[in-house]
Design a protein around this motif. Structure first.
Motif, short mmCIF file in Angstrom:
data_model
loop_
_atom_site.label_atom_id
_atom_site.label_comp_id
_atom_site.label_asym_id
_atom_site.label_seq_id
_atom_site.Cartn_x
_atom_site.Cartn_y
_atom_site.Cartn_z
N UNK A 51 0.83 -1.20 0.00
CA UNK A 51 0.00 0.00 0.00
C UNK A 51 0.87 1.26 0.00
N UNK A 52 0.60 2.14 -0.96
CA UNK A 52 1.21 3.46 -1.00
C UNK A 52 0.15 4.43 -0.48
N UNK A 53 0.32 4.99 0.72
CA UNK A 53 -0.72 5.83 1.28
C UNK A 53 -0.71 7.26 0.74
N UNK A 54 -0.30 7.40 -0.52
CA UNK A 54 -0.20 8.71 -1.15
C UNK A 54 -0.76 8.65 -2.56
N UNK A 55 -1.01 9.82 -3.13
CA UNK A 55 -1.58 9.91 -4.47
C UNK A 55 -0.59 9.43 -5.52
N UNK A 80 2.06 -5.98 -5.66
CA UNK A 80 1.10 -5.07 -6.28
C UNK A 80 0.96 -3.80 -5.46
N UNK A 81 1.21 -2.66 -6.08
CA UNK A 81 1.08 -1.38 -5.39
C UNK A 81 -0.37 -0.92 -5.45
N UNK A 82 -0.90 -0.55 -4.30
CA UNK A 82 -2.28 -0.06 -4.22
C UNK A 82 -2.26 1.30 -3.54
N UNK A 83 -2.74 2.32 -4.24
CA UNK A 83 -2.78 3.67 -3.68
C UNK A 83 -4.01 3.86 -2.81
N UNK A 199 -0.58 24.35 -0.69
CA UNK A 199 -0.59 22.88 -0.69
C UNK A 199 -1.31 22.30 -1.90
N UNK A 200 -0.77 21.20 -2.41
CA UNK A 200 -1.37 20.50 -3.54
C UNK A 200 -1.74 19.08 -3.11
N UNK A 201 -2.50 18.42 -3.95
CA UNK A 201 -2.87 17.04 -3.67
C UNK A 201 -1.73 16.08 -3.98
N UNK A 202 -0.80 16.50 -4.83
CA UNK A 202 0.33 15.65 -5.19
C UNK A 202 1.50 16.51 -5.64
N UNK A 203 2.69 15.98 -5.47
CA UNK A 203 3.90 16.71 -5.86
C UNK A 203 3.92 17.01 -7.36
N UNK A 204 3.38 16.10 -8.16
CA UNK A 204 3.43 16.28 -9.61
C UNK A 204 2.73 17.56 -10.04
N UNK A 205 1.61 17.88 -9.39
CA UNK A 205 0.90 19.12 -9.74
C UNK A 205 1.64 20.35 -9.25
#
Length: 339
Positions: A51-55, A80-83, A199-205
């Motif tokens: 589990x990846x607890x991030x977006x 298997x990675x699950x967000x 603040x953003x929902x994810x670093x990519x944005x």
């Protein structure tokens, strides 16, 4: 008490949610709990959920996927990675805390989810004692970056502008309570300037808006920023560790750039639900060590700014306890709360 001006940009609504290693002490192994499936020497016989607890697209997600790819071979099964993002990583981490203690579900744990979040949030939905620390992956520096067309060429120029124009500098983060948020808060406190936190929902944005100069600067982990730095779309002004990062040798530290007391790093590892059988924990730990010792993988991660660091399960457990106390003190000093 630090007070950030938090700006919610209309395109990206905000709903969420990061020094040196201390001496390691011994941490007692957890006892098995009733009802746990008996350990099997052939385990695992089914895919392991990581589990990846991030977006998706953020720093934590990127690292989780890189490690998952390396673990498939040593475990002889799919990983298997699950967000499960939200609340600075709390939602996904709490999910794994309640998962069956059979080793089939593990979580990517960070300095935030296993440290700072417990001091930032009134409720996280879990305790660090709900987990078995399996293995440390590595430690990571953060980098302060601006867009390639930014007028700021050095940290000194950035801070000078901030002092002359209180509140006009803006700092992006991957979300409230993340390592990038704490890094901005530390910069504000150490430099004695007022910064608007975006603040953003994810670093990519966040990266997109920094590249377009919609936001002035961003501090985040180097694995997320290195591709853009090397590609020339972001300019790195400094890194956050006391020593320079091997992959960015020409980039000074913040300590070298006028903030002698500034030091911050992130760390991450694998955690399993409390009560997972010891032999399964050992199997997971051994798989991680195999991945960390791969010369090719080590080269890949070093190029991204991650220092892979093999530790025993007991050493990692001791590190988690030490970091919990250390980062708690940092958050209290900064005076940041999320809710």
């Amino acid at each position: 008490m630090l007070k950030f001006v938090t700006i919610a940009l209309p395109r990206f609504p905000v709903r969420r949610k990061a020094c040196k290693l201390l001496a390691f002490g011994l941490f007692s192994s957890a006892l098995l709990v009733p009802g746990v499936a008996p350990a099997n020497s052939a385990w695992p016989t089914a895919p392991v959920t990581f589990v990846a607890p991030f977006s998706a697209g953020g720093g934590g997600d990127t690292l989780t996927r890189l490690y998952a790819q390396q673990l498939t071979g040593p475990l002889n099964t799919s990983v298997v990675v699950e967000n499960k993002p939200g609340a600075g990583g709390n939602i996904g981490t709490a999910f794994v805390a309640k998962a069956p203690a059979d080793g089939q579900t593990v979580v990517f744990g960070t300095m935030g989810t296993m440290g700072t979040n417990h001091f930032l949030y009134k409720r996280t939905g879990y305790s660090i004692n709900d987990f078995e620390p399996v293995a440390l992956f590595g430690t990571t520096a953060l980098a302060l970056v601006v867009g390639k067309d930014s007028p700021f060429k050095t940290v000194g120029e950035l801070l000078a502008y901030g002092k002359k124009n209180p509140g006009k500098l803006s700092c992006a983060s991957g979300g409230n309570g993340t390592a990038s948020h704490l890094a901005c808060a530390m910069l504000q406190q150490e430099a004695g300037i007022e910064v608007a936190h975006v603040p953003y929902k994810a670093s990519s944005t966040a990266i997109i808006d920094v590249m377009s100069r919609r936001v002035d600067f961003f501090i985040d982990v180097t694995p997320v920023l290195t591709p853009q730095i090397n590609g020339g779309t972001l300019r790195a002004l400094a890194v956050t560790m006391k020593k320079r990062v091997p992959t960015l040798p020409s980039v000074p530290t913040l300590a070298e750039s006028g903030l002698p007391d500034y030091e911050m790093f992130s760390w991450d590892g694998m955690f399993a639900p409390k009560g997972t059988p010891d032999d399964r924990l050992d199997r997971l730990h051994a798989a991680v060590q195999t991945a960390l010792k791969s010369p090719e993988f080590n080269k890949t991660m070093t190029e991204r700014g991650v220092l892979l660091q093999p530790l025993s399960r007991q050493e990692f457990a001791a590190l988690v306890q030490r970091e919990f106390g250390r980062m708690g003190a940092v958050v209290k000093r900064l005076g940041i709360t999320i809710d």
